[in-house]
Design a protein around this motif. Structure first.
Motif, PDB file in Angstrom:
ATOM      1  N   ASN A   1     -13.839  -1.059   3.989  1.00 32.38           N
ATOM      2  CA  ASN A   1     -13.059   0.238   3.341  1.00 32.38           C
ATOM      3  C   ASN A   1     -13.760   1.267   3.758  1.00 32.38           C
ATOM      4  O   ASN A   1     -13.564   2.318   3.209  1.00 32.38           O
ATOM      5  CB  ASN A   1     -11.874  -0.412   3.129  1.00 32.38           C
ATOM      6  CG  ASN A   1     -12.675  -0.379   1.183  1.00 32.38           C
ATOM      7  OD1 ASN A   1     -13.351  -1.785   1.640  1.00 32.38           O
ATOM      8  ND2 ASN A   1     -12.656   0.127   0.105  1.00 32.38           N
TER       9      ASN A   1
ATOM     10  N   ASP B   1      -4.859  -3.687   5.449  1.00 36.29           N
ATOM     11  CA  ASP B   1      -3.364  -3.984   3.969  1.00 36.29           C
ATOM     12  C   ASP B   1      -3.732  -5.871   4.225  1.00 36.29           C
ATOM     13  O   ASP B   1      -2.266  -6.116   3.706  1.00 36.29           O
ATOM     14  CB  ASP B   1      -1.720  -4.053   5.651  1.00 36.29           C
ATOM     15  CG  ASP B   1      -1.999  -2.724   5.956  1.00 36.29           C
ATOM     16  OD1 ASP B   1      -1.177  -1.786   4.652  1.00 36.29           O
ATOM     17  OD2 ASP B   1      -1.589  -2.246   7.179  1.00 36.29           O
TER      18      ASP B   1
ATOM     19  N   LEU C   1       0.898  -1.394   0.200  1.00 37.77           N
ATOM     20  CA  LEU C   1       0.116   0.152  -0.497  1.00 37.77           C
ATOM     21  C   LEU C   1       0.779   1.458  -0.632  1.00 37.77           C
ATOM     22  O   LEU C   1       0.812   2.424  -0.501  1.00 37.77           O
ATOM     23  CB  LEU C   1      -0.978  -0.184   1.010  1.00 37.77           C
ATOM     24  CG  LEU C   1      -2.663  -0.916   1.438  1.00 37.77           C
ATOM     25  CD1 LEU C   1      -3.061  -0.633   2.042  1.00 37.77           C
ATOM     26  CD2 LEU C   1      -3.301   0.292  -0.057  1.00 37.77           C
TER      27      LEU C   1
ATOM     28  N   ARG D   1      -6.397  -4.720   0.505  1.00 37.14           N
ATOM     29  CA  ARG D   1      -5.589  -3.731   0.235  1.00 37.14           C
ATOM     30  C   ARG D   1      -5.759  -3.473  -1.493  1.00 37.14           C
ATOM     31  O   ARG D   1      -6.039  -2.355  -1.393  1.00 37.14           O
ATOM     32  CB  ARG D   1      -4.300  -4.209   0.482  1.00 37.14           C
ATOM     33  CG  ARG D   1      -3.886  -5.255  -0.424  1.00 37.14           C
ATOM     34  CD  ARG D   1      -2.164  -4.997  -0.249  1.00 37.14           C
ATOM     35  NE  ARG D   1      -0.872  -6.539  -0.458  1.00 37.14           N
ATOM     36  CZ  ARG D   1      -0.359  -6.650   0.532  1.00 37.14           C
ATOM     37  NH1 ARG D   1      -0.002  -6.096   1.393  1.00 37.14           N
ATOM     38  NH2 ARG D   1       0.619  -7.922   0.081  1.00 37.14           N
TER      39      ARG D   1
END
Ligand code: SF4
Ligand code: FE
Length: 517
Positions: free
Chosen positions: A225, A62, A15, A67
């Motif tokens: 997210n 992560d 990331l 991700r």
């Protein structure tokens, strides 16, 4: 913990290597950059399970399974700061006059509706996959006009609350997951008739401070997210369903909320090399999950419907139409990449000049532009609602989404035809890199002499990833299954009018309503 083990798997990018600009605040700007969005997610105390393991909250974004979806959603923030895309990805808030991210905007014109579609196609061309943020965008727009009309008829005060919530969303530039689909249990039974009352989200307690809700939402795109979720009923309700006609906003990490992340086709490849993933940076579709609500408290200021069964259907239809509007934009852009990948495979394999290949590519272009045309049409035919915001033409939006359930299969079928059998039978990246056998993979999977075998493998994997399994099924069921759109046709298309036109032309005088129904 499994997550820690997975994170050590030596994946080709991380990331923090994702190309996001440093923060560049200018004047009144309240919009997050991609990097700020990602950092803000780390502050949550979210409960996410992946393959039976509870992840540490700060490690959720992560995780290799997650991700790519975070990177994709981050593009909706980052592109608002890019001078070449900001016209599409930003708007002016009608509430504050500030420049805001379009994903938090209430449509003020037909032009806003059209810009939304153009924005989605543009972002899809960069990510090749879902960036998830449209669901909350559509939820606030559906709730904005529905709460206005509800207050007008019932004397409630939901619209002011909704406006405050939208301003909070705009000022903080948060990502909100739209949460509509309930598990539904036995489809032949209404919510209150289910053996288990939790098959639909419902209110289990009301007090001076707020309400307590219970149940689950399924197939939740971008939920793990996001910052918050907007709960909405999953279908029209009748008086007996009062406890199930509920809409409210809940932080994704509120006490009593947990998320169980879904599996995807070939997801374990995300723990191996980059090439075999196809689209390692952004993944495929929206990173869906099951979100469980175990007696979650919601303060009244975040409740936008509580028992008003007559308005549940309006909210569902408006949300569904807004989300179906999107699909010719987002899937149009995804199809642009599929078409490009098929054409590159033809170049790499040496058959790009064959007449049947050119014909197939033209056929895919025709299909992709047909999807896009429907999304533009339902936006151009949009109308102002009583609240002042703009709503799409629902019939055309439903037709557009229904086309996606069919034409994406045609586009992907043709792309796989052009791509060739190796998209299904290629050895792994590890074989290519193995010192003993790598030369055989290199030698026997080569196409035209000027193109490295690795490039041909990368493109074949992209095509495999974008045209199979989870990605294809999402085109069928995302924004509602095909039958959900067909149900809308009979409601919206005025068949009586078509019958009268035919009878008129044939010189038949209608005898009464019974003859034209
Ligand atoms: Fe947006 Fe398309 Fe993803 Fe739906 S499927 S959230 S419209 S990108
Ligand atoms: Fe979707």
């Amino acid at each position: 913990m499994e997550c820690a083990a997975i994170l050590d798997c030596g994946i080709g990018f991380a990331l923090n290597e994702f190309h996001l600009q440093e923060l560049t605040f200018k004047g009144e700007m309240i919009m997050k950059t991609g990097k700020e969005y990602i950092e803000s997610l780390r502050k949550r105390n979210i409960k996410v399970y992946v393959k039976g393991q509870l992840l540490k909250s700060e490690e959720v974004i992560d995780h290799p399974f997650i991700r790519g979806h975070v990177n994709s959603a981050a593009m909706t923030f980052e592109l608002a700061h890019d001078p070449t895309t900001e016209d599409l990805v930003t708007a002016t808030s009608h509430l504050t006059g500030k420049k805001i991210n379009r994903f938090t905007h209430i449509h003020q014109s037909k032009e806003d509706l059209i810009k939304k579609v153009k924005m989605l196609r543009m972002i899809s061309q960069k990510t090749g996959t879902c960036y998830q943020r449209c669901v909350g965008f559509d939820a606030i727009n559906a709730l904005y006009s529905t709460t206005f009309e509800m207050d007008l008829k019932l004397g409630t005060n939901y619209h002011e609350r909704m406006k405050s919530y939208i301003q909070y969303m705009q000022d903080n530039d948060i990502m909100v997951a739209g949460a509509m689909t309930d598990p539904k249990g036995d489809r032949s039974l209404r919510p209150g008739q289910q053996a288990d009352p939790d098959m639909f989200v419902h209110v289990v307690e009301k007090n001076d401070q707020g309400i307590v809700v219970r149940g689950a939402k399924a197939h939740m795109t971008g939920m793990v997210n996001s910052h918050e979720m907007l709960i909405m009923p999953t279908m029209g309700m009748i008086a007996e369903d009062k406890d199930y006609a509920v809409s409210c906003a809940i932080p994704v990490d509120a006490p009593g909320v947990l998320h169980i992340f879904g599996r995807q086709t070939n997801d374990d490849r995300k723990c191996e090399g980059e090439i075999d993933q196809g689209n390692a940076q952004f993944g495929i579709v929206g990173g869906e999950c099951l979100t469980v609500l175990e007696n979650v408290f919601v303060p009244w200021e975040k409740v936008f419907m509580c028992g008003e069964t007559d308005f549940a259907g309006m909210l569902v239809e408006r949300f569904a139409s807004y989300h179906r509007q999107n699909y010719g934009g987002c899937k149009g852009g995804v199809s642009d990449i599929v078409i490009g990948a098929a054409a590159v495979m033809a170049d790499y394999s040496g058959y790009a000049k064959a007449a049947h290949i050119k014909d197939k590519i033209n056929e895919m272009i025709h299909l992709a532009e047909t999807l896009y045309a429907c999304s533009i049409a339902c936006s151009a035919e949009g109308k102002q609602t009583a609240s002042g915001s703009y709503f799409v033409d629902p019939l055309l939006a439903n037709v557009g989404k229904h086309n996606v359930t069919r034409l994406i299969y045609d586009i992907d079928r043709i792309a796989q035809d052009i791509g060739g059998g190796l998209t299904a039978t290629l050895p792994s990246e590890s074989d290519l890199k193995n010192p003993e056998i790598g030369m055989y993979v290199e030698k026997y999977f080569k196409g035209v002499a000027s193109v490295p075998t690795e490039d041909r493998m990368r493109m074949a994997r992209l095509l495999e990833n974008m045209t199979g399994g989870t990605a294809l099924i999402e085109s069928m069921h995302g924004a509602g299954s095909p039958q959900a759109q067909k149900v809308m046709y009979s409601k919206l298309s005025n068949l009586d009018h078509k019958k009268r036109c035919a009878m008129n032309l044939a010189g038949i005088k209608p005898k009464g309503d019974e003859n034209t129904k």
